[in-house]
Design a protein around this motif. Structure first.
Motif, mmCIF file in Angstrom:
data_model
loop_
_atom_site.group_PDB
_atom_site.id
_atom_site.type_symbol
_atom_site.label_atom_id
_atom_site.label_comp_id
_atom_site.label_asym_id
_atom_site.label_seq_id
_atom_site.Cartn_x
_atom_site.Cartn_y
_atom_site.Cartn_z
ATOM 1 N N ALA A 151 64.186 -36.366 12.792
ATOM 2 C CA ALA A 151 63.889 -37.570 13.575
ATOM 3 C C ALA A 151 64.259 -38.764 12.729
ATOM 4 N N SER A 152 64.751 -39.851 13.372
ATOM 5 C CA SER A 152 65.236 -41.020 12.630
ATOM 6 C C SER A 152 64.213 -42.134 12.540
ATOM 7 N N ASP A 153 63.085 -42.059 13.251
ATOM 8 C CA ASP A 153 62.024 -43.050 13.124
ATOM 9 C C ASP A 153 60.719 -42.448 13.615
ATOM 10 N N GLY A 154 59.653 -43.244 13.564
ATOM 11 C CA GLY A 154 58.336 -42.734 13.900
ATOM 12 C C GLY A 154 58.181 -42.382 15.363
ATOM 13 N N THR A 166 57.997 -37.389 5.884
ATOM 14 C CA THR A 166 58.447 -38.638 6.500
ATOM 15 C C THR A 166 58.715 -39.701 5.453
ATOM 16 N N ASP A 167 59.779 -40.484 5.718
ATOM 17 C CA ASP A 167 60.037 -41.678 4.928
ATOM 18 C C ASP A 167 59.010 -42.735 5.334
ATOM 19 N N LEU A 168 58.780 -43.731 4.469
ATOM 20 C CA LEU A 168 57.796 -44.759 4.787
ATOM 21 C C LEU A 168 58.420 -45.997 5.401
ATOM 22 N N LEU A 169 59.608 -46.391 4.942
ATOM 23 C CA LEU A 169 60.237 -47.629 5.400
ATOM 24 C C LEU A 169 61.314 -47.299 6.426
ATOM 25 N N MET A 170 60.965 -47.517 7.703
ATOM 26 C CA MET A 170 61.892 -47.205 8.798
ATOM 27 C C MET A 170 61.751 -48.265 9.887
ATOM 28 N N MET A 227 58.871 -47.670 14.494
ATOM 29 C CA MET A 227 57.608 -47.192 13.930
ATOM 30 C C MET A 227 57.889 -46.618 12.542
ATOM 31 N N ASP A 228 57.264 -47.228 11.493
ATOM 32 C CA ASP A 228 57.530 -46.734 10.137
ATOM 33 C C ASP A 228 56.612 -45.557 9.810
ATOM 34 N N GLY A 229 56.751 -45.043 8.571
ATOM 35 C CA GLY A 229 55.999 -43.861 8.178
ATOM 36 C C GLY A 229 54.497 -44.093 8.115
ATOM 37 N N PHE A 230 54.080 -45.312 7.729
ATOM 38 C CA PHE A 230 52.652 -45.604 7.678
ATOM 39 C C PHE A 230 52.031 -45.460 9.069
ATOM 40 N N GLN A 231 52.701 -46.058 10.044
ATOM 41 C CA GLN A 231 52.163 -46.004 11.408
ATOM 42 C C GLN A 231 52.181 -44.582 11.944
ATOM 43 N N PRO A 238 49.703 -31.007 7.834
ATOM 44 C CA PRO A 238 49.937 -31.605 6.506
ATOM 45 C C PRO A 238 51.101 -32.594 6.553
ATOM 46 N N THR A 239 50.933 -33.727 5.842
ATOM 47 C CA THR A 239 51.939 -34.787 5.870
ATOM 48 C C THR A 239 52.308 -35.177 4.447
ATOM 49 N N ILE A 240 53.644 -35.158 4.204
ATOM 50 C CA ILE A 240 54.162 -35.585 2.899
ATOM 51 C C ILE A 240 54.936 -36.873 3.112
ATOM 52 N N ALA A 241 54.547 -37.940 2.391
ATOM 53 C CA ALA A 241 55.248 -39.220 2.476
ATOM 54 C C ALA A 241 56.260 -39.307 1.353
ATOM 55 N N SER A 242 57.439 -39.926 1.632
ATOM 56 C CA SER A 242 58.495 -40.036 0.643
ATOM 57 C C SER A 242 59.213 -41.357 0.815
ATOM 58 N N SER A 243 59.598 -41.971 -0.339
ATOM 59 C CA SER A 243 60.312 -43.241 -0.265
ATOM 60 C C SER A 243 61.017 -43.503 -1.582
#
Length: 928
Positions: free
Chosen positions: A733-736, A753-757, A760-764, A779-784
């Protein structure tokens, strides 16, 4: 040193007010003069007192000596007369009446004696005497033989009046005064004794007597009362508090000028009193002090004059020996307090002090008046100068005097007029310059903002392709089955060079942090030999490309692992080695490491040396090579570069409490060296089977689906290829918003998920998942690539399960996936040789530590974690840091656990800290 002290004194003196400078020296002179005169007068008076006291004591000693001579000679004269009378036949024991009359007559003639008596060879006794109260006594035994001894009162004519006392069964042979002279065969003094029933201590002088034929007929004796000596000593006047006493060489008292006894009666026996045991305090203390000085009374055979401190007061002491031919060996002691003579002197001293104080007060008043007369015009001038400093140019300069101060005021007034003209001109120029500076400041702020925005964009744009390079290099290494050793080394070189390129990107960001003062060190534990080998492999490739010899000097005592900032230390070494290679065309580059001792056995000093045979540096250029964006003229001609490396390296080394030293000769080469202090670490272990990945081909169990969310296709491509190679089903997927739709359709087991997108970004996205009852357990892994501290806090609040920085570390990613999905990898044993490598106990710099395998952790006991648990529950980051500092001091084994908590605290992930504590202590009931 002397020059420095003089400068300090000058600075102090220059800050002292003029009024004080005028008054204080004047007052000090008077005070010192009067004090010195008073002190010398006091000392002179004391010396005079000493001389006077010793003269008085010497005079009194002669007086006492003469008195004792007269007093103690009389008994022996009486005995000599009776001896002669018996020898000449004038007296006989057969004529008892004649003996009574003779003894009575002698007692009347020699009034100083107390008793005159005689004992016969038949044991009888005849006596005549006087009691201290004046009562006259006559006594004797019947027929001058042993028997009842009858004593009668008598009148002045020697007639018996009435019976006074009877001593039954009296025998002269029972008394020492009778027997001892016979044994001695001549005159002798007896031992002092106390009269029976009387408070009188007497001493007897005895002598054997013979008839004309030389036959012993008895012993004649005379008693002297020692009380008479004490009464005489009381009449001696030296000073009001003088004490005089006479003591035998045995230490027993003979007489004192004080009203205290010298002997006691116990069981009808006479008990003598020692001088140091006297009931008089002065006699007692003086005797003790004298014995401390002369050790024994027998040593006082010579006259002595000295001073002693008795009862905290100075006393004059005189010891005079007194002896005679009949066996007396006494010591006459006089004790005179110094205070008896110092009264007048002390009064004079007090008078001198009062006069001095009066003179001092007068001096101060005179000094104040003089200082005011001198200083007042200067103070007015000073106030005018302050008014001028405030811009009050209309204030007049007072010049009321024609002396030097008045001339100074007039000159100051002329100067003020000139200053006013100059100030008006300067104020106009300042306004113009301020306007120019405001314009320049605005332009600088715009340029600085543009620079920061450019650096951030450049860092992001460069990290994205690097993520692909490093990611695929790791994938190739993970699936290197069938490749030769050389091909594997090439893959490793690609990865190391990509890592180096990432480091260079970080240099640009670091110089911005240095300018803002935000560059910090982060110590971790790492394998030192492997670390140095990685640096060598990166730099050795560059050296080989230029045909240079790369020399690596490694000591035998290299420690296994240390605690230091691995990233920044690698950055410094690569920068220095890179420069050495860059500016060397022929010859060699040497990289040396030395281990130097440290006083603390838990620490060591590492000394690094980088030496080359390059172009060298001119002496005048040595100071500017560490400035940012600066290069020497030779360097500019030799090669190109940004000029940031040395500036960043110097800052990092200074943060490590060290300094880079440089030695260089033009055309010969350069030497860069520095030394850092490191903490030794013993927490390295062999990689066990649970953390060794090997050549992974898949996993056991049902197929799992992983959703990869990133707006950059190249980033998604790295993860997709990696995950598909180990048999995962991967959805992209390319965004939230698109990711949320994919979750509905594919029900993934894990989301990366990336955070800066955009959109809808990764935080949202993570926040939406956590608020959804259906998907909150995924489970969620954040990456940036680059996340600010604010974004890290948002990441913590969004409650992702783990944070993975880009470029992604494949081993870390696979270990996290294994943990979250509870997998068992299917791998080959082809690369078993890698199992012997060393690694640190599981330690990740980001993310929720509660989900990482803690097999080799050492967790503190529950009692030590309660306060930490409460602080994490409350979200107080400062208290979390305090608790971790305390836990680290309990036991070094808690280091890995403490570092994990500190990492989570830096990103404000207090919930992850709570989960970490609960995960390792499930059986402990913590408060809610």
């Amino acid at each position: 040193m002397i020059r420095s002290n003089l400068l300090k004194l000058n600075r102090i003196a220059s800050s002292v007010p003029l009024r004080t400078v005028i008054i204080v020296p004047f007052v000090c002179q008077i005070f010192a003069t009067v004090g010195l005169v008073g002190y010398l007068s006091f000392q002179s008076g004391r010396q005079s007192v000493n001389d006077l006291a010793f003269q008085l004591i010497e005079t009194a000693s002669k007086n006492i000596d003469q008195k004792l001579e007269n007093y103690l000679t009389a008994p022996h004269i009486i005995n000599q007369l009776r001896f002669d009378d018996f020898h000449d036949g004038l007296l006989s024991t057969q004529n008892i009446e004649g003996l009574y009359d003779h003894f009575w007559t002698q007692k009347q003639v020699f009034g100083s004696v107390s008793y005159v008596y005689m004992g016969s060879t038949e044991g009888g006794m005849i006596a005549a005497g006087r009691l201290p109260d004046g009562t006259l006594l006559l006594g004797g035994t019947d027929q001058f033989v042993a028997g009842d001894y009858k004593i009668y009162t008598a009148n002045e004519d020697g007639e018996q009046l009435e019976e006074f006392r009877v001593l039954p069964d009296w025998d002269a042979y029972n008394y020492p005064w009778f027997t001892k002279p016979i044994e001695a065969g001549g005159p002798i003094w007896g031992t002092p004794y106390k009269w029976t029933g009387r408070d009188v201590v007497a001493i007897s002088a005895g002598r054997p007597v013979y008839d004309p034929k030389g036959n012993l007929v008895g012993t004649v004796a005379v008693d002297l009362s020692l009380s008479d000596i004490s009464h005489f000593l009381e009449t001696i006047e030296i000073s009001p508090s003088t004490s005089i006493f006479i003591v035998e060489k045995s230490g027993d008292l003979i007489a004192t000028s004080t009203d205290t006894p010298v002997a006691l009666t116990q069981d009808e026996a006479t008990v003598r009193i020692k001088a140091e045991e006297s009931q008089d305090k002065t006699v007692q203390l003086a005797s003790q002090a004298i014995l401390d000085k002369i050790q024994d009374w027998q040593d006082g055979s010579q006259s002595e004059l000295f001073q002693l401190v008795i009862d905290d007061q100075r006393h004059f002491i005189s010891i005079v020996p007194w002896q005679d031919e009949f066996g007396l060996d006494w010591r006459i002691v006089m004790v005179v307090p110094e205070s008896d003579f110092m009264g007048q002197i002390n009064q004079n001293v007090r008078r001198t002090i009062l006069l001095s104080l009066a003179a001092l007060g007068g001096s101060i008043l005179l000094g104040i008046s003089t200082a005011r007369w001198i200083v007042q015009p200067i103070l007015k001038l000073n106030q005018s100068a302050k008014d001028l400093a405030k811009g009050q140019w209309e204030m007049p300069i007072l010049a009321e005097r024609n002396d030097e101060v008045g001339q100074l005021a007039l000159s100051f007034k002329n100067m003020a007029n000139q200053l006013q003209s100059s100030f008006d001109l300067l104020e106009q120029r300042v306004k113009e310059r301020t306007a120019e500076l405001a314009t320049a400041k605005e332009a600088a702020e715009v340029a600085n903002h543009t620079k920061s925005e450019f650096l951030a964009n450049m860092s992001h744009e460069l990290r994205t392709p690097l993520n692909g390079i490093l990611g695929y290099a790791q994938i190739l290494h993970q699936h290197a089955k069938g490749l030769t050793q050389k091909e594997r080394q090439n893959i490793d070189t690609i990865y190391q060079c990509g890592t180096h390129l990432l480091t260079l990107i970080n240099d640009v960001v670091d110089i911005s942090k240095i300018e803002a003062g935000k560059l910090d060190l982060n110590s971790t534990t790492f394998h030192l030999s492997a670390f140095l080998q990685g640096v060598v492999e990166i730099c050795q490739i560059k050296a080989e490309q230029k045909g240079l010899q790369f020399i690596y000097q490694l000591p035998e005592n290299l420690p296994l692992s240390i605690e230091a900032d691995e990233k920044h230390l690698r950055q410094v070494l690569i920068n220095l080695l890179g420069n050495a290679i860059k500016f060397t065309e022929v010859g060699s580059v040497t990289f040396g490491v030395q281990v130097r001792s440290h006083p603390d056995e838990n620490k060591t000093n590492l000394h690094f040396l980088i030496q080359d045979t390059g172009i060298g540096i001119d002496p005048e250029d040595l100071k500017q090579i560490f400035l940012p964006f600066e290069q020497t003229e030779r360097a500019k001609r030799q090669t190109e570069g940004t000029g940031l490396g040395l500036s960043i390296s110097r800052t990092i080394v200074e943060l490590m409490d060290s300094e880079i030293q440089v030695r260089s000769d033009v055309g010969v080469g350069s030497v860069f060296e520095f030394e850092i202090e490191c903490l030794l670490s013993g927490e390295w272990l062999q990689v066990n089977s649970s953390s060794y990945l090997g050549q992974i081909e898949g996993y056991e169990g049902n197929p799992r689906t992983i959703l990869v969310v990133d707006d950059r296709w190249e980033n998604r491509s790295v993860l997709v290829n990696l995950l598909e190679s180990v048999k995962f089903k991967v959805v992209e997927a390319s965004d939230g918003e698109e990711a949320f739709q994919c979750i509905h359709r594919h029900q993934p087991d894990l989301v990366i998920t990336d955070l800066l997108m955009p959109k809808m970004d990764g935080f949202q996205l993570i926040q939406h998942l956590r608020q959804s009852e259906e998907y909150q357990q995924i489970p969620t892994i954040a990456s940036s690539e680059n996340v600010t501290n604010l974004q890290r806090q948002q990441n913590s609040e969004s409650s992702c399960d783990y944070f993975l920085p880009k470029p992604v570390d494949v081993k870390e990613l696979l270990l996290v996936i294994k943990r979250f999905l509870n997998l068992e990898w299917i791998n080959t044993d082809e690369d078993e040789s890698n199992k012997g490598q060393y690694r640190f106990q599981p330690h990740h710099s980001k993310g929720n530590a509660a989900h990482i395998d803690p097999v080799e952790w050492c967790v503190p006991p529950a009692d030590e974690l309660k306060s930490l648990y409460a602080a994490a529950r409350s979200g107080y980051v400062a208290e979390i840091h305090e608790e971790i500092d305390r836990i680290q001091q309990l036991n070094p084994r808690y280091h890995a656990f403490s570092e994990r908590v500190l990492t989570l605290a830096k990103v404000f992930d207090d919930e992850a800290i709570v989960e970490l504590i609960q995960a390792h202590l499930d059986n402990v009931d913590f408060p809610a």
